[in-house]
Every structure is written in structure tokens, then in C-alpha cells.
Write a protein that holds these residues in place. Structure first.
Motif, PDB file in Angstrom:
ATOM      1  N   ASN A  47      -4.526   3.453  -7.514  1.00 42.03           N
ATOM      2  CA  ASN A  47      -3.477   3.660  -8.515  1.00 42.03           C
ATOM      3  C   ASN A  47      -4.032   4.341  -9.765  1.00 42.03           C
ATOM      4  OD1 ASN A  47      -1.448   2.572  -7.004  1.00 42.03           O
ATOM      5  ND2 ASN A  47      -1.527   0.552  -7.964  1.00 42.03           N
TER       6      ASN A  47
ATOM      7  N   LYS B   5       6.106   7.220  -7.087  1.00 41.84           N
ATOM      8  CA  LYS B   5       5.441   8.393  -6.499  1.00 41.84           C
ATOM      9  C   LYS B   5       6.313   9.037  -5.433  1.00 41.84           C
ATOM     10  CE  LYS B   5       1.238   6.025  -7.553  1.00 41.84           C
ATOM     11  NZ  LYS B   5       0.109   5.247  -7.087  1.00 41.84           N
TER      12      LYS B   5
ATOM     13  N   GLY C 220       1.021  -1.366  -2.771  1.00 42.55           N
ATOM     14  CA  GLY C 220      -0.324  -1.636  -3.271  1.00 42.55           C
ATOM     15  C   GLY C 220      -0.375  -2.853  -4.168  1.00 42.55           C
TER      16      GLY C 220
END
Ligand code: ADP
Ligand code: MG
Length: 635
Positions: free
Chosen positions: A381, A444, A453
Motif C-alpha cells: 500500500n 485503486k 489488504g
């Protein structure tokens, strides 16, 4: 004659009644028109008389009314509903009785009609409402059904038929609802919940098509009860969630692969280095010019390189399996150093790494693979937030439980290790920040983010009874802080045991309890090789008996947790009864944190994760009973 009209002329009576009374000749020309007709149709008698009745009233001779004239001619009477038009052009519905004398060729016809427009309108409105509801049910995406408490399906809509892959409603009705549930228990639980609460909601319910395919639904069940409060029927509404569920599964898989990709990159790099080392030293050994005193050094390096390779493979495996947590002692700073090395090799060169590792961070009890994944996710990230480069800082420190408890309720440990991962990237708005731990939340583009994540980060940290915190401002970078509890061994030791363990003159016989023969022999060999006296037991009962007999010589028991005849925990409790100061290390392949802390509380000195490295075990042994006397005498 049905009775006498007395003095009242029939024509006057006809003028008094509400219904329309019309008399026409055989061709339909109106000959009589009462005031009821005028009221109903709006035409005064003088305008109606002499005109054709069908033409005047615009009678629609369609449907059931199409054969009025034929039926009249054949049977002499007709009754039914007709749609007509008034003088003002408004439509009216009437119920008409028509009568004619069949025998006389040109006999007049009598038509008596009453206004039923209101009733017809109401019926129509009702039909529309019904139709609308039917469409709701038929075209609904939700599978709707009613089921009796014995599981018989009474009715269902087309969506229900589709969701479960039936060919028709009929087929559904011959199916028992419970056969669509995954287990009988599911059915019993549902019925019980509806009985108790009248309504049962299931956000996730796994059901089965008749062919066995799983169907994931979100469902609502509403009970109907009779006057005694007995459940009679259940209405159910199922939303088919199977596609989302499949998708979720795919994404989790994808996330795993994504993590693996990054990991594999790092591993390939490391592996090449390892192979280069092995090859280099092996060639050296191979060459004629190698000197004898160089051999042990080269062998040592090769051994170390092989161990590093094996550890790497282990890491890859844990990550790929997303294995259950395997808690073991872990050096946090070491993990971060390794991670940094791996990321240096795989991340863009525009990203710098800095390590600020606190010197006093004690070993943690944690799952190495999972923690690696957590840190990797944070770093990926951070990388994504710094497309033009920047710095990632790893920081570790030890913080007191009191400090952590100020920010997090439920912080119970006395100390926490804090890992900070700081980046100099784009940062986040408060809005984004408030959603980041939600599964599937991503800012994203599709190919880049899965939104999983940080939910993995959250899950893993939670599983370790830790906490995550994030600080971030747009354009100011982001800092993730992870707090993991530190379990200090001496916290669990009975009073004085920690000090006693350092004394060199403790009895140095070790009792090894292990049911796996090869492991038992290996332990025997290695420990005896180190100069200890070793007793070995194959099962729990044998261990207790041996301990009873040799209690004064035995300084330490190394005991497997899963043992035949009597489990490791009970073995320990029995030994403790026999000798309250017994010291034991419990070994196990998988130790849940709760079980671990329980056995530590019971007085076990330490635990060790299997398969263990004997060097780790020896270290633990030394910390309890010191070096073997035999060794001490000639260092
Ligand atoms: P993904 O990376 O697949 O989008 P994550 O759960 O890892 O999913 O992150 C969720 C979102 O949180 C990201 O899309 C991003 O908007 C934000 N985010 C996470 N870490 C950072 C960071 N270090 N800097 C800026 N934004 C971040
Ligand atoms: Mg991510």
C-alpha cells in the motif's frame, strides 16, 4: 298472475323504479323508455323513442354479449353484463335482462337494466392491484415462498424456481424445503428462531440446489401463528447472493496470488544468492587446491545457506496455504530486517527504506507467515501511495499496556511491541480513512486493488490480540501502528522459579515424553550428546510412572501435548501433584494462544512449537537447568 297491482297502473310503477326499462320492436327501435332509463343513460324519453337501441346506447356486443340477439331469438331471454355509453359519452356498465316472445315473429323485446358501473370499477381496481402484486411477486428477484412447519412448500414465485434450478413451480411444490438446506440442523435452527422471534434474518445462509450445487442467500423468514400461538406457516424471502459470494472467493484467491507474486519475486532473488553461495563453496571444496583447515568453514557456510533456503520455502508455503495461525516465538526486528531486504530487491529503486528498530523489543509469540503478510500488505500500500518514490520507515518499540489501553479498550497485556510502518505518500482523506479496513474497499483501479489488504491486516492483528491504528492526512503520508502483546515468560512462572532456574546444580536428568519413535530417539541422542542424562517415555501413563519413580533426579520434563493414553496437560497436572516444583516444557505442533496461556498459568515453564530446531530446545533447556555438568567440567 303473481298478485294484484290493485289500482296502480303498471306504467306508473315502471316510472317509479330505479332500473331502466326499455321496450323495442323486433328491429330494435325503442318504443318505451321509462324515467329509470333517462336517469341511467341521460336521454329523455322524447329523444330516445323511435331510435335504434344499440346505436343509441353504443352497446358493445363483444365477448359474452356478442350473441345477445341470437340467444334471444333462440331461447327467448338473455341476461348478462353490457358496456354502454350515456348521452354525455361516459361509459356505463349495466346488468341487463332481455326477454322476447319467441313464438311471435315480430314480438317486442323487454330490456331491464341496472347500473353496475361502481361495482365494475371496484372490481377493475382490485384486479389491477392484484395484478400489480402478482407482478411484484413474479418479477421479483427475491425467491418468495410459503412453507409449512413440516417443510411442505405451499407456494413460491418464479424467482424461487430459478434460484434453485427447478423446471417449474409444480416441481418445487413436490419438494420438501429441508432438502434445500445444507443440514437438518439448519432447518431446526431456523424453525426455532422463527418460533421464538417470529422473524429470522440470515445475512448469509448456504443452501443447496436439488443437484447439490451450493446456493448462497441472504434470507428473511416470517412466521404465521394460529390462535394458540402455534407456528403454522413460514413465509420466506431469499436473495440470491451466490455470484457475489463466488466473486468474493475469487478475489480472496487473487489477493493471495498478488501477495505471492511479490513474495515470489523476493524469494527468487534470495534464492539465487543462496544458490550462488552453495555453488561457490562447493566448487572450492571440489578443487584440488583446497586446504584441510578450510573444509569445516566451507561446510558450515553451505549448511547455513541450506537452512536459509529451507526457511524461505517454509515462508512461501505458509503464505500460500494461508495456513492456520502457528504461533511461535518470533524476533520482530529480525523479521523487519528480512522484509526490508526482500522489498529492497523487489520495489522500485525510487523507494528508500529506513529502519529504526528499538533495542529492547522482546520476542513475540506470533505466526511468522501471517505477520509477514501483514507487513507486506502495508508496504505494498505504501508503495502504491508513492508512485514517484519516497521513503518507507519501519520502527519498532516497546510500549506499556497502560499507554495502549488509553487508545484501545480491551488492551490487557502488560506490554506491547509497536511496529510502525510510515510512508511519505499521498495520504488519505478522513472519508477514505474511515473505510480502509472494510473488505473490498479500494480506491485503486480494478486490476490494481482488491480492497482486501487491510482487512487481512486487521484480521491477523486481531487474531494476535493486537490493535491497528492509522494516522494519515492528504499529501502528508501515512503511518500504520500495530500493537502486538508481549508475553513475558517470567510472568507465568511460579514465584522464584525464574531465579532457581539459573542455579547450576539442579538435577540434570531430563524426562522426554514423545510418542513418535524417531523423534524420541533423536531427542535422546542429541540431549545425551550434550551431556544430559535422559529418560524417555512413550505415552502419558508411562511418563507419570517414570516421573513417580525418578522424581528427585528429574530436573526437567519435555512433554508432547498430544499423547496416547493421557494427554500432555494431564500428565503435567499429575506430576505437579506428585512434586509441586516440577518443571516442564510442553511441545506441540499447534498451540492455540488460549491453550498456551492456560498451560503456562498451570505452571508449565515454556512451550515450544513442533517441529522445533534442537538448538532452540537446547537453549530453553539451558535456561532452565543450565549446561550439562559433563560439559561444564571441560569447557
Ligand atoms: P487495496 O490496496 O487493494 O486497495 P487495501 O485494503 O490494502 O486495498 O487498502 C484500501 C485502501 O486504503 C486503498 O485503496 C487506499 O485508498 C487506502 N490506503 C491504504 N494504505 C494506504 C497508504 N499507505 N497511503 C494512502 N492510502 C492508503
Ligand atoms: Mg493493498
Amino acid at each position: 298472475m303473481r298478485g294484484e297491482l290493485g289500482a296502480i297502473p303498471a306504467s306508473e310503477i315502471l316510472e317509479q323504479i330505479n332500473d331502466s326499462v326499455i321496450v323495442c320492436d323486433a328491429s330494435g327501435r325503442i318504443q318505451y323508455w321509462n324515467s329509470g332509463s333517462e336517469k341511467l343513460y341521460g336521454w329523455p324519453a322524447d329523444e330516445a323513442l323511435g331510435r335504434n337501441v344499440h346505436a343509441l346506447l353504443g352497446t358493445r356486443l363483444s365477448g359474452a354479449a356478442a350473441d345477445v340477439d341470437d340467444r334471444l331469438a333462440a331461447e327467448g331471454h338473455w341476461q348478462g353484463e353490457l358496456q354502454q355509453v350515456t348521452r354525455s359519452g361516459a361509459a356505463v356498465w349495466v346488468h341487463s335482462h332481455c326477454k322476447v316472445e319467441v313464438s311471435a315473429l315480430d314480438a317486442p323485446r323487454l330490456v331491464i337494466s341496472s347500473d353496475i358501473t361502481e361495482r365494475k370499477d371496484a372490481e377493475h381496481a382490485l384486479r389491477c392491484i392484484e395484478e400489480r402484486y402478482r407482478r411484484f411477486v413474479d418479477e421479483d428477484l427475491t425467491g418468495d415462498f410459503i412453507v409449512r412447519s413440516d417443510g411442505a412448500i405451499l407456494t413460491c414465485n418464479p424467482a424461487f424456481v430459478r434460484i434453485f434450478g427447478f423446471s417449474s413451480v409444480q416441481e418445487v411444490l413436490s419438494t420438501n424445503f429441508t432438502s434445500l438446506l445444507r443440514t437438518r440442523k439448519d432447518g431446526a435452527e431456523l424453525i426455532a428462531a422463527v418460533r421464538e422471534h417470529r422473524v429470522a434474518e440470515r445475512n448469509e445462509l448456504e443452501m443447496r440446489q436439488p443437484q447439490g450445487e451450493p446456493v448462497y442467500v441472504a434470507a428473511r423468514f416470517v412466521g404465521s401463528f394460529d390462535e394458540h400461538g402455534e407456528l403454522t406457516e413460514v413465509q420466506g424471502y431469499l436473495f440470491n447472493d451466490t455470484r457475489r459470494k463466488r466473486f468474493e472467493h475469487q478475489v480472496i484467491q487473487a489477493q493471495k496470488m498478488e501477495g505471492l507474486g511479490t513474495l515470489a519475486g523476493g524469494i527468487a532473488h534470495d534464492f539465487n544468492n543462496i544458490l550462488a553461495i552453495i555453488l561457490g563453496y562447493a566448487s572450492q571444496l571440489d578443487s584440488m587446491s583446497v586446504r584441510t583447515e578450510q573444509i569445516p568453514g566451507a561446510v558450515k557456510v553451505i549448511k547455513e545457506a541450506v537452512e536459509r533456503g529451507a526457511a524461505l520455502v517454509q515462508q512461501l508455503l505458509t503464505s500460500a496455504r494461508q495456513a492456520e495461525a502457528r504461533f511461535a516465538s518470533l524476533d520482530l526486528n529480525n523479521l523487519l530486517r528480512e522484509l526490508e531486504k526482500m522489498l529492497q530487491a523487489t520495489f522500485p529503486k525510487t523507494i528508500d527504506f529506513k529502519l529504526h528498530l528499538g533495542p529492547h523489543v522482546p520476542p513475540l509469540t506470533a505466526d511468522r507467515g501471517q505477520l509477514h503478510q501483514v507487513l507486506l500488505n502495508l508496504c505494498v500500500n505504501a508503495r502504491d501511495a508513492m508512485p514517484h518514490g519516497g521513503t518507507i520507515v519501519f520502527e519498532t518499540s516497546l510500549v506499556s499496556g497502560r499507554e495502549v489501553a488509553e487508545d484501545f479498550t480491551g488492551a490487557e497485556a502488560e506490554e506491547y511491541a509497536r511496529i510502525r510502518v510510515r510512508d511519505t505518500g499521498s495520504g488519505m482523506t478522513p472519508e477514505v480513512r474511515s473505510h480502509i479496513f472494510e473488505p473490498f474497499f479500494t480506491t485503486k483501479e480494478r486490476a490494481k486493488g482488491t480492497g482486501l489488504g487491510l482487512s487481512v491486516v486487521y484480521g491477523v492483528v486481531n487474531n494476535h490480540r493486537g490493535f491497528v491504528q492509522v494516522e494519515s492526512e492528504p499529501e502528508q503520508g501515512t503511518t500504520f501502528s500495530i500493537y502486538l502483546p508481549v508475553l513475558r515468560q517470567r510472568e507465568h512462572l511460579p514465584n522464584g522459579a525464574a531465579i532457581a532456574s539459573a542455579k547450576p546444580r539442579e538435577p540434570q536428568t531430563i524426562l522426554v515424553v514423545e510418542d513418535e519413535e524417531m523423534l524420541r530417539d533423536l531427542a535422546l541422542q542429541i540431549l545425551e550428546g550434550e551431556g544430559y542424562r535422559v529418560l524417555a517415555a512413550r505415552d502419558g501413563l508411562e511418563a507419570v510412572a517414570m516421573f513417580d519413580e525418578h522424581r528427585d533426579e528429574i530436573g526437567l520434563v519435555i512433554c508432547d501435548l498430544g499423547l496416547p493414553k493421557l494427554g500432555g496437560r494431564d500428565v503435567f497436572m499429575r506430576m505437579k501433584e506428585c512434586k509441586p516444583t516440577v518443571r516442564a516444557i510442553v511441545a506441540s505442533g499447534y498451540l492455540e494462544p488460549s491453550i498456551r496461556s492456560e498451560i503456562l498459568k498451570a505452571g508449565v515453564i515454556d512451550t515450544i512449537q513442533k517441529p522445533y530446531d534442537f538448538r532452540d530446545l537446547l537453549e530453553k533447556i539451558r535456561s532452565v537447568i543450565g549446561d550439562a555438568v559433563a560439559k561444564e567440567s571441560h569447557p
